[in-house]
Design an enzyme around this catalytic site. Structure first.
Site, PDB file in Angstrom:
ATOM      1  N   SER A 111      12.147  41.980 -14.973  1.00  0.00           N
ATOM      2  CA  SER A 111      11.768  42.661 -13.740  1.00  0.00           C
ATOM      3  C   SER A 111      11.439  44.122 -14.013  1.00  0.00           C
ATOM      4  CB  SER A 111      12.958  42.572 -12.785  1.00  0.00           C
ATOM      5  OG  SER A 111      12.821  43.496 -11.739  1.00  0.00           O
ATOM      6  N   TYR A 126      22.295  43.732 -10.789  1.00  0.00           N
ATOM      7  CA  TYR A 126      21.150  42.834 -10.953  1.00  0.00           C
ATOM      8  C   TYR A 126      20.212  43.364 -12.049  1.00  0.00           C
ATOM      9  CZ  TYR A 126      16.517  40.960 -10.266  1.00  0.00           C
ATOM     10  OH  TYR A 126      15.278  40.412 -10.505  1.00  0.00           O
ATOM     11  N   LYS A 173      19.082  41.993 -16.072  1.00  0.00           N
ATOM     12  CA  LYS A 173      17.732  41.827 -16.644  1.00  0.00           C
ATOM     13  C   LYS A 173      17.616  42.621 -17.958  1.00  0.00           C
ATOM     14  CE  LYS A 173      16.249  38.966 -13.604  1.00  0.00           C
ATOM     15  NZ  LYS A 173      16.142  37.551 -13.986  1.00  0.00           N
TER      16      LYS A 173
HETATM   17  C1  WQD Z   1       8.829  47.322  -1.084  1.00  0.00           C
HETATM   18  C2  WQD Z   1       8.547  48.595  -0.313  1.00  0.00           C
HETATM   19  C3  WQD Z   1      10.483  49.626   0.669  1.00  0.00           C
HETATM   20  C4  WQD Z   1      11.350  46.445   3.554  1.00  0.00           C
HETATM   21  C5  WQD Z   1      12.637  44.698  -4.903  1.00  0.00           C
HETATM   22  C6  WQD Z   1      13.680  44.658  -5.955  1.00  0.00           C
HETATM   23  C7  WQD Z   1      13.074  44.421  -7.282  1.00  0.00           C
HETATM   24  C8  WQD Z   1      12.145  43.227  -7.299  1.00  0.00           C
HETATM   25  C9  WQD Z   1      11.249  43.173  -6.134  1.00  0.00           C
HETATM   26  C10 WQD Z   1      13.237  41.375  -8.393  1.00  0.00           C
HETATM   27  C11 WQD Z   1       9.574  49.679  -0.555  1.00  0.00           C
HETATM   28  C12 WQD Z   1       9.514  49.151   1.734  1.00  0.00           C
HETATM   29  C13 WQD Z   1      10.779  47.200   2.547  1.00  0.00           C
HETATM   30  C14 WQD Z   1      11.276  46.926   4.891  1.00  0.00           C
HETATM   31  C15 WQD Z   1      10.047  48.834   4.113  1.00  0.00           C
HETATM   32  N1  WQD Z   1      12.879  42.012  -7.329  1.00  0.00           N
HETATM   33  N2  WQD Z   1      10.140  48.379   2.815  1.00  0.00           N
HETATM   34  N3  WQD Z   1      10.623  48.103   5.115  1.00  0.00           N
HETATM   35  O1  WQD Z   1      12.378  47.434  -3.413  1.00  0.00           O
HETATM   36  O2  WQD Z   1      10.082  47.498  -4.473  1.00  0.00           O
HETATM   37  O3  WQD Z   1      11.725  45.756  -5.138  1.00  0.00           O
HETATM   38  O4  WQD Z   1      11.947  43.473  -4.923  1.00  0.00           O
HETATM   39  O5  WQD Z   1      13.190  41.674  -9.534  1.00  0.00           O
HETATM   40  O6  WQD Z   1      14.109  44.244  -8.177  1.00  0.00           O
HETATM   41  O7  WQD Z   1      14.380  45.883  -5.929  1.00  0.00           O
HETATM   42  O8  WQD Z   1      10.650  45.605  -2.928  1.00  0.00           O
HETATM   43  O9  WQD Z   1       9.861  44.433  -0.922  1.00  0.00           O
HETATM   44  O10 WQD Z   1      12.169  45.464  -0.894  1.00  0.00           O
HETATM   45  O11 WQD Z   1      10.173  46.948  -0.853  1.00  0.00           O
HETATM   46  O12 WQD Z   1       9.482  49.907   4.386  1.00  0.00           O
HETATM   47  O13 WQD Z   1      11.804  46.315   5.844  1.00  0.00           O
HETATM   48  O14 WQD Z   1       8.631  48.290   1.083  1.00  0.00           O
HETATM   49  O15 WQD Z   1      11.031  50.867   1.012  1.00  0.00           O
HETATM   50  O16 WQD Z   1       8.896  50.897  -0.575  1.00  0.00           O
HETATM   51  P1  WQD Z   1      11.230  46.708  -3.963  1.00  0.00           P
HETATM   52  P2  WQD Z   1      10.755  45.527  -1.358  1.00  0.00           P
END
Ligand code: WQD
Length: 344
Positions: free
Chosen positions: A127, A152, A156
């Site tokens: 990841s 987590y 990885k």
């Molecule tokens: C994306 C963007 C949020 C929800 C995570 C894991 C990572 C990987 C993928 C596995 C960010 C914004 C989100 C919401 C928002 N998984 N957001 N409102 O955090 O980049 O990565 O998933 O390996 O390990 O940490 O993905 O989809 O949670 O967020 O504004 O209700 O959307 O702040 O900028 P993230 P995400």
């Protein structure tokens, strides 16, 4: 054709990869303990592929059961190892669950594979979280790996190290770790896709559930980041492009003369998209008006995280082909499809 074991093959990325493996003619056997999915996904995969894919319910933490399974399937040529827990927040609350589910199961599986004493081509689901808060974007694979920000992420990082050490000590193992950025989207049939349990933590399922009326409102986590529109930038990659990266990696391993080949690759589009851009694109492509508000920053989020994918382009001969539009439309079709099914 080579026989490939897909662990966690009924999960989100696993199921899409199984469909692609089948399409490319590989023989596939899935193991999954159904801890975060259901047998319904197997039925759907079988429908899409018009076949009956081999499946065994197996918890890779079970030493005896794993030993028996591998001895009965000692003709496998490759393994794509998806089976793992993946909720960052939960891993902070329950770290031992993550170290056991993600690392004990890995060493248990590798131990059994090692005892086969035959060439094994191994692909590990890693990841972009291994990079933490990156100093430079786009991120290259040579970006220094910093202390993980969650158990987590740590699993990885450690998983990659375990596999690398094994490859360098055992000439039967070749391996690739794929560092996924943000997987989104669904299969074009809309029969499989991401199915979060409870309130989605990730952006795209939250968007589609809000648009369909399951959630009242989406909160954009912060619009005061140092980016063009103030919201965070991520690298959203279509799950079918991601699935194809696994096939390219398998070919890279199978055709490699180097008996102790190990490498890591970023798998993303190479392009950063902001939360607000993603929302706008969703609204345009689905002709929906999304109910959203701007809220506070979410703890642990980094402003920008997107990949330099030139290494995967060059060495794996892989490149993402689908656009954010394609991804969002497929996610939307999937959301509509599962909601229609619930109503029937
Ligand atoms: C994306 C963007 C949020 C929800 C995570 C894991 C990572 C990987 C993928 C596995 C960010 C914004 C989100 C919401 C928002 N998984 N957001 N409102 O955090 O980049 O990565 O998933 O390996 O390990 O940490 O993905 O989809 O949670 O967020 O504004 O209700 O959307 O702040 O900028 P993230 P995400």
């Amino acid at each position: 054709m080579p026989k490939i074991l897909v662990t966690g093959g009924l999960g989100y990325i696993g199921s899409h990869t199984v469909v692609e493996l089948h399409k490319q003619g590989f023989e596939v056997i899935i193991v999954d303990d159904l801890s975060n999915t259901s047998l319904d996904v197997l039925e759907r995969v079988n429908k899409i592929t018009n076949s009956s894919i081999n499946y065994v319910n197996l918890d890779l933490k079970n030493i005896e059961a794993t030993k028996i399974f591998i001895s009965e399937n000692n003709d496998i040529d490759g393994v794509i190892h998806f089976a793992a827990s993946k909720a960052v927040g939960e891993s902070v609350e329950n770290p031992l669950k993550y170290y056991t589910n993600n690392l004990f199961s890995l060493t248990n599986l590798l131990n059994e594979l090692k005892d086969l004493n035959k060439e094994i081509n191994f692909i590990f689901s890693s990841s972009a979280t291994v990079y933490g808060n990156p100093e430079i974007v786009p991120i290259t694979e040579s970006e220094p790996i910093k202390k993980a920000e969650s158990p987590y992420g740590n699993t990885k990082q450690i998983g990659e190290e375990i596999i690398k050490d094994l490859v360098y000590s055992n000439s039967n193992f070749k391996a690739i770790s794929l560092r996924y950025f943000n997987p989104i989207g669904a299969h074009s049939s809309a029969m499989i896709g991401e199915l979060p349990i409870g309130v989605p933590q990730n952006l795209v399922p939250f968007i589609t559930q809000t648009a369909i009326g399951l959630r009242k409102e989406l909160t954009v986590f912060g619009n005061d980041y140092p980016t063009s529109d103030g919201s965070c930038l991520r690298d959203y990659i279509h799950v079918m492009d991601l699935a194809k990266a696994h096939i390219k990696s398998l070919y890279k391993l199978i055709n490699n003369e180097d008996k102790s080949y190990y490498d890591t690759f970023n798998i993303g589009t190479g392009k950063g998209t902001s939360v607000l851009e993603l929302i706008k694109c969703f609204e345009n492509v689905t002709e929906n008006k999304l109910n959203f508000k701007i809220g506070d920053r979410r703890e642990g989020d980094v402003a920008e995280c997107f990949a330099d994918v030139s290494k995967a382009n060059k060495i794996l001969n892989w490149k993402s082909e689908l656009s954010i539009k394609d991804s969002l439309l497929s996610s939307w079709n999937w959301e509509k499809n599962i909601n229609n099914e619930k109503l029937q």
